[in-house]
Write a protein that holds these residues in place. Structure first.
Motif, PDB file in Angstrom:
ATOM      1  N   UNK A 382      15.088   9.177 -11.501  1.00 46.57           N
ATOM      2  CA  UNK A 382      14.479   7.862 -11.335  1.00 46.57           C
ATOM      3  C   UNK A 382      14.608   7.423  -9.881  1.00 46.57           C
ATOM      4  N   UNK A 383      15.807   7.638  -9.303  1.00 44.80           N
ATOM      5  CA  UNK A 383      16.034   7.284  -7.904  1.00 44.80           C
ATOM      6  C   UNK A 383      14.984   7.954  -7.016  1.00 44.80           C
ATOM      7  N   UNK A 384      14.750   9.238  -7.280  1.00 46.39           N
ATOM      8  CA  UNK A 384      13.762   9.975  -6.484  1.00 46.39           C
ATOM      9  C   UNK A 384      12.371   9.386  -6.627  1.00 46.39           C
ATOM     10  N   UNK A 385      12.016   9.050  -7.844  1.00 50.17           N
ATOM     11  CA  UNK A 385      10.677   8.491  -8.083  1.00 50.17           C
ATOM     12  C   UNK A 385      10.538   7.127  -7.402  1.00 50.17           C
ATOM     13  N   UNK A 386      11.577   6.312  -7.499  1.00 47.77           N
ATOM     14  CA  UNK A 386      11.529   4.993  -6.854  1.00 47.77           C
ATOM     15  C   UNK A 386      11.352   5.165  -5.337  1.00 47.77           C
ATOM     16  N   UNK A 387      12.115   6.110  -4.770  1.00 51.41           N
ATOM     17  CA  UNK A 387      12.053   6.327  -3.325  1.00 51.41           C
ATOM     18  C   UNK A 387      10.619   6.671  -2.912  1.00 51.41           C
ATOM     19  N   UNK A 388      10.029   7.587  -3.672  1.00 55.61           N
ATOM     20  CA  UNK A 388       8.664   8.009  -3.376  1.00 55.61           C
ATOM     21  C   UNK A 388       7.679   6.834  -3.476  1.00 55.61           C
ATOM     22  N   UNK A 389       7.789   6.078  -4.574  1.00 55.84           N
ATOM     23  CA  UNK A 389       6.844   4.986  -4.785  1.00 55.84           C
ATOM     24  C   UNK A 389       7.042   3.878  -3.767  1.00 55.84           C
ATOM     25  N   UNK A 390       8.286   3.663  -3.380  1.00 60.34           N
ATOM     26  CA  UNK A 390       8.562   2.609  -2.409  1.00 60.34           C
ATOM     27  C   UNK A 390       7.847   2.901  -1.087  1.00 60.34           C
ATOM     28  N   UNK A 391       7.873   4.167  -0.673  1.00 59.36           N
ATOM     29  CA  UNK A 391       7.189   4.536   0.570  1.00 59.36           C
ATOM     30  C   UNK A 391       5.683   4.299   0.441  1.00 59.36           C
ATOM     31  N   UNK A 392       5.127   4.669  -0.702  1.00 63.57           N
ATOM     32  CA  UNK A 392       3.693   4.455  -0.931  1.00 63.57           C
ATOM     33  C   UNK A 392       3.356   2.965  -0.910  1.00 63.57           C
ATOM     34  N   UNK A 393       4.158   2.192  -1.651  1.00 60.30           N
ATOM     35  CA  UNK A 393       3.879   0.757  -1.746  1.00 60.30           C
ATOM     36  C   UNK A 393       4.023   0.075  -0.386  1.00 60.30           C
ATOM     37  N   UNK A 394       5.021   0.518   0.403  1.00 61.53           N
ATOM     38  CA  UNK A 394       5.220  -0.083   1.731  1.00 61.53           C
ATOM     39  C   UNK A 394       3.967   0.117   2.579  1.00 61.53           C
ATOM     40  N   UNK A 395       3.423   1.327   2.516  1.00 63.26           N
ATOM     41  CA  UNK A 395       2.219   1.611   3.305  1.00 63.26           C
ATOM     42  C   UNK A 395       1.040   0.771   2.807  1.00 63.26           C
ATOM     43  N   UNK A 396       0.942   0.613   1.493  1.00 66.21           N
ATOM     44  CA  UNK A 396      -0.177  -0.151   0.932  1.00 66.21           C
ATOM     45  C   UNK A 396      -0.061  -1.635   1.284  1.00 66.21           C
ATOM     46  N   UNK A 397       1.181  -2.122   1.213  1.00 72.13           N
ATOM     47  CA  UNK A 397       1.396  -3.528   1.582  1.00 72.13           C
ATOM     48  C   UNK A 397       1.028  -3.735   3.045  1.00 72.13           C
ATOM     49  N   UNK A 398       1.501  -2.833   3.915  1.00 68.04           N
ATOM     50  CA  UNK A 398       1.236  -2.983   5.346  1.00 68.04           C
ATOM     51  C   UNK A 398      -0.269  -2.927   5.622  1.00 68.04           C
ATOM     52  N   UNK A 399      -0.944  -1.996   4.991  1.00 71.52           N
ATOM     53  CA  UNK A 399      -2.391  -1.871   5.200  1.00 71.52           C
ATOM     54  C   UNK A 399      -3.118  -3.109   4.707  1.00 71.52           C
ATOM     55  N   UNK A 400      -2.664  -3.648   3.574  1.00 65.19           N
ATOM     56  CA  UNK A 400      -3.313  -4.839   3.016  1.00 65.19           C
ATOM     57  C   UNK A 400      -3.120  -6.036   3.940  1.00 65.19           C
ATOM     58  N   UNK A 401      -1.882  -6.230   4.383  1.00 60.76           N
ATOM     59  CA  UNK A 401      -1.585  -7.362   5.255  1.00 60.76           C
ATOM     60  C   UNK A 401      -2.406  -7.250   6.544  1.00 60.76           C
ATOM     61  N   UNK A 402      -2.429  -6.056   7.128  1.00 60.04           N
ATOM     62  CA  UNK A 402      -3.148  -5.872   8.387  1.00 60.04           C
ATOM     63  C   UNK A 402      -4.634  -6.158   8.223  1.00 60.04           C
ATOM     64  N   UNK A 403      -5.224  -5.642   7.152  1.00 63.27           N
ATOM     65  CA  UNK A 403      -6.657  -5.843   6.933  1.00 63.27           C
ATOM     66  C   UNK A 403      -6.964  -7.318   6.702  1.00 63.27           C
ATOM     67  N   UNK A 404      -6.105  -7.979   5.926  1.00 62.53           N
ATOM     68  CA  UNK A 404      -6.343  -9.402   5.666  1.00 62.53           C
ATOM     69  C   UNK A 404      -6.211 -10.204   6.952  1.00 62.53           C
ATOM     70  N   UNK A 405      -5.255  -9.842   7.782  1.00 63.97           N
ATOM     71  CA  UNK A 405      -5.102 -10.557   9.049  1.00 63.97           C
ATOM     72  C   UNK A 405      -6.346 -10.370   9.919  1.00 63.97           C
ATOM     73  N   UNK A 406      -6.879  -9.181   9.928  1.00 61.39           N
ATOM     74  CA  UNK A 406      -8.052  -8.921  10.750  1.00 61.39           C
ATOM     75  C   UNK A 406      -9.292  -9.667  10.252  1.00 61.39           C
ATOM     76  N   UNK A 407      -9.454  -9.713   8.930  1.00 53.46           N
ATOM     77  CA  UNK A 407     -10.733 -10.193   8.404  1.00 53.46           C
ATOM     78  C   UNK A 407     -10.700 -11.610   7.812  1.00 53.46           C
ATOM     79  N   UNK A 408      -9.533 -12.032   7.351  1.00 53.51           N
ATOM     80  CA  UNK A 408      -9.513 -13.287   6.586  1.00 53.51           C
ATOM     81  C   UNK A 408      -8.601 -14.345   7.194  1.00 53.51           C
ATOM     82  N   UNK A 409      -8.114 -14.095   8.394  1.00 52.10           N
ATOM     83  CA  UNK A 409      -7.101 -14.962   8.969  1.00 52.10           C
ATOM     84  C   UNK A 409      -7.597 -16.393   9.151  1.00 52.10           C
ATOM     85  N   UNK A 410      -8.901 -16.557   9.366  1.00 52.50           N
ATOM     86  CA  UNK A 410      -9.403 -17.918   9.564  1.00 52.50           C
ATOM     87  C   UNK A 410      -9.588 -18.660   8.247  1.00 52.50           C
TER      88      UNK A 410
END
Lengths: 513, 513
Positions: A382-410
């Motif tokens: 389970x620890x291994x699976x969490x570690x893997x998913x956490x890395x994926x989710x971190x990247x997805x969160x970062x990409x989402x935040x960045x895209x929203x900042x670029x396009x929807x910040x106003x």
């Protein structure tokens, strides 16, 4: 009426030998199988609706079998079943007759026959940014299957019994071991109670803490905005909900008004739905207030494992020295919702009562799942699976935040996205009807939830994004399309001219005030 | 400890080819049937207790079959089962050997969790005639493990989500198909709701039917004697319990007094705990009363599959034409309690409300268990297992009844034992303190429950026997010992002189009046 008059055998309603052809009406459908069941129901319905009157003689099983073209044994079985159920009477040496029970029955419409036609799944429409669901694409089917299979083979007879309603000791220990290390939980294994869901755990705690008939005392403080399902569960248990405002540091108990609480429900790691982390100051203030009122704090730590960048702040439970905090955890986000395992780590002074309620309510988890999950955790899977998913989710969160900042910040102020599977945003224009916007977006494949949905009182409008299933390669284009939709859909209230808060220099952060 | 050290094949503990005669100790009882099970248990026990050491070579299946005078296929099956369970090792081309798992075994059977400090079970004391538990000795571990493993591998991502709180459609259909055929249930698949236990289902129904604050209207009629847990659940939901007397024909609603019910809880197939079957007349009278008061009937059909001799009477639900009956079933008795699956078949007019409550309370069953069980049922495996267990239970019930008649007839009146896993008996002397007697018996290895435990009002004293795990070979001696204990323990009140009812000519039947 369902009146039971006994059959008068000396003066049967109908004593003529009925020709066997009379019974060839049976609408048997040979392609459907279960001829015996069909024949049984056919007779039963005719007896119940009076078509076959009390005292009517039935043909011999042999004659009926020939008339219907079915096996005699089938007819014999049906007659036996009808006798056993009291629809037919049989005395040695005399003919089988209809019993008198049905004579005065009301001819109400029966429930329809089981159709067994599973509705086909409708094609799932694109549901971009839908909150609530983890990504299950990489779920370790093969290894989980091995663990489940191995455990199913090795379980002892003793394990398959009713077992401890509190849960399998091995799983309770594995969970405690995990949360002691990752969340700073302090407890004994026996304080860990296994339940099929966080909802079941909240339900259990509410029923133990709320006292029937004590309308005055049954007060629950809830975060505003907050988790509507927890509110519904508490309300169903008789609680009066008092919303307490949350800001960037979490729940602010100094702003609570109204009667003292018996229970305080919080999500300190990632406030639901804003995603903010409760500050240590606020945690201590919360524990202080709880102690002053002898209230129990329910700490729902639903997705704290997914903390990006910084180390997650330890659980409230671990800094509580007075035994006030009941800690709830779940495997829905870190493993899979369908596995249906959650847990409550209950203060010692409540343990006996909560355990008794769990035992009584029978909200229990299959032994096979508990045992396999314990092994899976012990082996570090389970620890291994969490570690893997956490890395994926971190990247997805970062990409989402960045895209929203670029396009929807106003248009939107954007949450930090420091952890969790949700990202909160707020409209810069406080007059936007976020429900209407969300509905419009829904029609275009977006599934964000309106912030007003999480409020009991007036809401600062916003949208809650789920980031777990974002595809980083597409997020830029998706968010650009979203921005275009937002600019078009809001009409006046979303037009740049009406924006009151453009002076705010950053895209981040909760709305002030 | 079950530490899983792998077998060191280079230095086997015992590498001599063991002569086949060494294995002719198997104490097979050909009259008892199930030679495969006997042989399996015999090997297993010897491996576990170290009589057969790790590395020991087993004779070929052909040689052992000849030595024991049984079919070779039986030996092959047993070897396969022992391999699947990890007791034997086999590598292609080399002999079958005892695996090393047993080397450090405690004389007690601990959990096989690797590296887990699960406390060893205390030796289970003999608990003769303990009610409540099915016999799990022959639980189909290997095939259930295959189904679970296969399903865990094949589940789609979509399946692992939150899914329908109501349950997996395939399982709901498989259940409906089963109970439509065996119990005469009439419903649509969507009326079948899956829950982790009968308790959870009763809890759910109670919370939907009882209205908070309506102390006057929250009336539940319960069988007297009856199922104490159902009473506790209803009480916790705010119900006022009105006990309604039961006799040999089941609940007698004409003897009910007090306020009209909103809910009536019954066990028509095998009344709990007396085991009697509700007559058709009484069923119709019950439905009449329910209809008159617009009350919902909860039909708890917990072990109706086990009907010996006669065909089981069909469920109340199937003859209800007004949608008043909620039917509850469970896999605890027909499969295993640890699997934690039960279900409610809910009247259409209540469906929306009950389904919403189930969704809210989150009392849900893991998708893996639901999917595997649906497959297991569809393939007829459950039907086969039930058939096998029914034959075993029928023999155990018959042996128990016969032994009790021989040895205890002057002290106890003995129920019919026509079905179910319980056998009710009543003291001929109505002044016996059955709780005190049961306690005394408990100290001597007997675990019958006192009849007074099932009563809200004054009870006719008696003992409730569990027959599921009776060993027919020992029952005679056990019951003889019981009779001696009963004669000695009761003192005056059990002495022949004080018996008031010896005139009753039969050992069978419920107490009159």
């Amino acid at each position: 009426m369902y009146t039971a008059t006994s059959l008068n055998l000396t003066r049967p309603v109908c004593d003529m030998a009925t020709p066997v052809e009379t019974f060839a009406w049976q609408p048997l459908d040979r392609t459907a199988g279960d001829l015996e069941g069909q024949l049984y129901r056919s007779f039963r319905d005719r007896i119940l609706d009076g078509t076959m009157p009390a005292g009517q003689r039935l043909p011999s099983s042999r004659h009926l079998a020939i008339a219907l073209g079915i096996a005699r044994s089938t007819v014999v079985q049906v007659y036996e079943r009808l006798k056993a159920d009291g629809y037919l009477l049989a005395q040695a040496g005399s003919a089988t007759r209809v019993a008198a029970i049905a004579a005065e029955l009301l001819p109400l419409a029966p429930s329809p026959t089981p159709g067994l036609s599973e509705p086909a799944d409708p094609p799932e429409p694109a549901r971009l940014f839908a909150p609530g669901m983890p990504d299950l694409t990489d779920f370790p089917h093969a290894s989980w299957a091995r663990y489940l299979g191995a455990r199913a083979r090795s379980l002892r007879i003793h394990d398959l019994g009713y077992g401890e309603a509190d849960g399998l000791p091995a799983l309770r220990e594995a969970i405690l071991d995990h949360v002691a290390k990752t969340r700073g939980i302090f407890a004994r294994p026996e304080q860990v109670l296994i339940a099929p869901s966080t909802r079941a755990a909240i339900n259990l705690m509410s029923h133990v803490l709320m006292r029937p008939g004590d309308a005055e005392g049954n007060v629950a403080w809830m975060e505003e905005p907050g988790y509507a399902t927890a509110q519904a569960l508490l309300r169903a248990a008789g609680a009066r909900i008092v919303p307490v405002p949350c800001d960037e540091a979490g729940i602010d108990v100094s702003r609570a008004s109204g009667p003292p609480p018996r229970l305080i429900y919080v999500t300190p790691s990632h406030q639901y739905p804003t995603g903010t982390t409760m500050s240590l100051q606020r945690r201590l203030a919360l524990l202080d207030v709880a102690q002053a009122h002898a209230a129990v704090v329910i700490e729902d730590d639903y997705d704290s494992e997914f903390q990006y960048g910084s180390r997650p702040i330890a659980a409230l439970q671990g800094i509580d020295r007075t035994g006030l905090v009941a800690y709830l955890g779940t495997f829905s986000k870190i493993f899979a919702p369908g596995v249906r395992v959650a847990y409550a780590i209950v203060p010692l002074r409540l343990l006996e009562e909560v355990s008794a309620a769990l035992q009584l309510q029978g909200s229990v988890v299959p032994i096979h799942i508990q045992a396999a999950l314990a092994d899976f955790m012990r082996d570090g899977r389970l620890r291994g699976y969490i570690r893997k998913m956490k890395a994926l989710y971190a990247a997805r969160m970062a990409a989402s935040v960045a895209a929203l900042q670029r396009h929807c910040c106003d248009i939107l102020r954007i949450g930090e996205g420091a952890g969790g599977l949700q990202l909160a945003t707020w409209f810069r224009d406080p007059h936007v009807d976020d429900s209407a916007v969300a509905q419009h977006l829904q029609a275009n494949g977006f599934a964000m939830q309106p912030m007003s949905r999480f409020h009991l009182g007036p809401a600062r409008p916003g949208l809650v994004f789920g980031i777990a299933r974002v595809a980083p390669a597409h997020v830029e284009a998706d968010v650009a399309r979203l921005a275009a939709l937002l600019k078009s859909c809001g009409g006046q209230s979303l037009a740049p001219g009406s924006r009151e808060t453009l002076a705010v220099s950053t895209c981040h952060g909760l709305p002030q005030g």
